[in-house]
Write a protein that holds these residues in place. Structure first.
Motif, PDB file in Angstrom:
ATOM      1  N   GLN A 202      65.781  62.514  44.763  1.00 38.96           N
ATOM      2  CA  GLN A 202      65.269  61.338  44.375  1.00 38.96           C
ATOM      3  C   GLN A 202      66.157  60.252  44.152  1.00 38.96           C
ATOM      4  O   GLN A 202      65.591  58.909  44.243  1.00 38.96           O
ATOM      5  N   MET A 203      67.307  60.240  44.017  1.00 42.01           N
ATOM      6  CA  MET A 203      68.386  59.317  44.049  1.00 42.01           C
ATOM      7  C   MET A 203      68.815  58.703  45.418  1.00 42.01           C
ATOM      8  O   MET A 203      69.714  57.770  45.532  1.00 42.01           O
ATOM      9  N   GLY A 204      68.285  59.471  46.432  1.00 40.38           N
ATOM     10  CA  GLY A 204      68.556  59.222  47.850  1.00 40.38           C
ATOM     11  C   GLY A 204      69.612  59.724  48.441  1.00 40.38           C
ATOM     12  O   GLY A 204      70.226  59.482  49.421  1.00 40.38           O
ATOM     13  N   LYS A 205      70.241  60.655  47.769  1.00 44.96           N
ATOM     14  CA  LYS A 205      71.758  61.470  48.035  1.00 44.96           C
ATOM     15  C   LYS A 205      71.119  62.854  48.840  1.00 44.96           C
ATOM     16  O   LYS A 205      71.278  63.828  48.427  1.00 44.96           O
ATOM     17  N   LYS A 206      70.368  62.952  49.799  1.00 48.40           N
ATOM     18  CA  LYS A 206      69.639  63.803  50.774  1.00 48.40           C
ATOM     19  C   LYS A 206      70.937  64.826  51.294  1.00 48.40           C
ATOM     20  O   LYS A 206      70.515  66.007  50.982  1.00 48.40           O
ATOM     21  N   GLU A 207      71.874  64.257  51.471  1.00 47.56           N
ATOM     22  CA  GLU A 207      72.935  65.064  52.183  1.00 47.56           C
ATOM     23  C   GLU A 207      73.677  65.911  51.083  1.00 47.56           C
ATOM     24  O   GLU A 207      73.946  66.999  51.397  1.00 47.56           O
ATOM     25  N   GLU A 208      73.790  65.440  49.840  1.00 48.87           N
ATOM     26  CA  GLU A 208      74.210  66.194  48.701  1.00 48.87           C
ATOM     27  C   GLU A 208      73.304  66.862  48.096  1.00 48.87           C
ATOM     28  O   GLU A 208      73.510  68.420  47.846  1.00 48.87           O
ATOM     29  N   ALA A 209      71.762  66.834  48.252  1.00 49.85           N
ATOM     30  CA  ALA A 209      70.875  67.817  47.719  1.00 49.85           C
ATOM     31  C   ALA A 209      70.731  68.916  48.701  1.00 49.85           C
ATOM     32  O   ALA A 209      70.637  69.980  48.218  1.00 49.85           O
ATOM     33  N   LEU A 210      70.998  68.694  50.000  1.00 46.62           N
ATOM     34  CA  LEU A 210      70.851  69.779  50.979  1.00 46.62           C
ATOM     35  C   LEU A 210      71.378  71.337  50.429  1.00 46.62           C
ATOM     36  O   LEU A 210      70.813  72.472  50.576  1.00 46.62           O
TER      37      LEU A 210
END
Length: 114
Positions: free
Chosen positions: A19-27
């Motif tokens: 949701q914060m736009g940190k998709k690479e970190e979420a993966l």
């Protein structure tokens, strides 16, 4: 730790990062939550199905449609089997699958889902 509460926290952190736009970190967190839930809860548990769907949505949003497709299919099939066709989570999976297929140019496959 594979405790269900820990896995829920990991999944929640992944959602927040996404949701914060940190998709690479979420993966990697989504991957960890999914693997843990498969191992401890089984493939058909609603929490596992949520993790499968979460992973598919993230991959789709990251432009990895080919990787997302089998996860969307798995989530949809399992939700239909365990929750039924009219459950809100199943309906969400139907919508997600239809949108992905449309975006992939597979309109004929998407059409029956609408």
């Amino acid at each position: 730790d594979r405790h269900p509460s820990t896995l829920t926290s990991i999944n929640g952190m992944a959602l927040l990062l996404k949701q914060m736009g940190k998709k690479e970190e979420a993966l990697p967190l989504y991957k960890e939550a999914l693997a843990g839930r498969r191992e401890t809860l089984g493939d058909q548990h609603p929490d596992t199905l949520n993790s499968i769907s979460n992973m598919a949505v993230l991959l789709d949003e990251m432009g990895n449609q080919e990787e997302a497709l089998p996860l969307y299919k798995e989530a949809l099939a399992a939700r239909r089997e365990t929750l039924g066709d009219r459950h809100p989570s199943t309906l969400s999976s139907i919508n997600n699958m239809a949108l992905l297929l449309k975006d992939m140019g597979k309109r004929e496959e998407a059409l029956p889902l609408y």
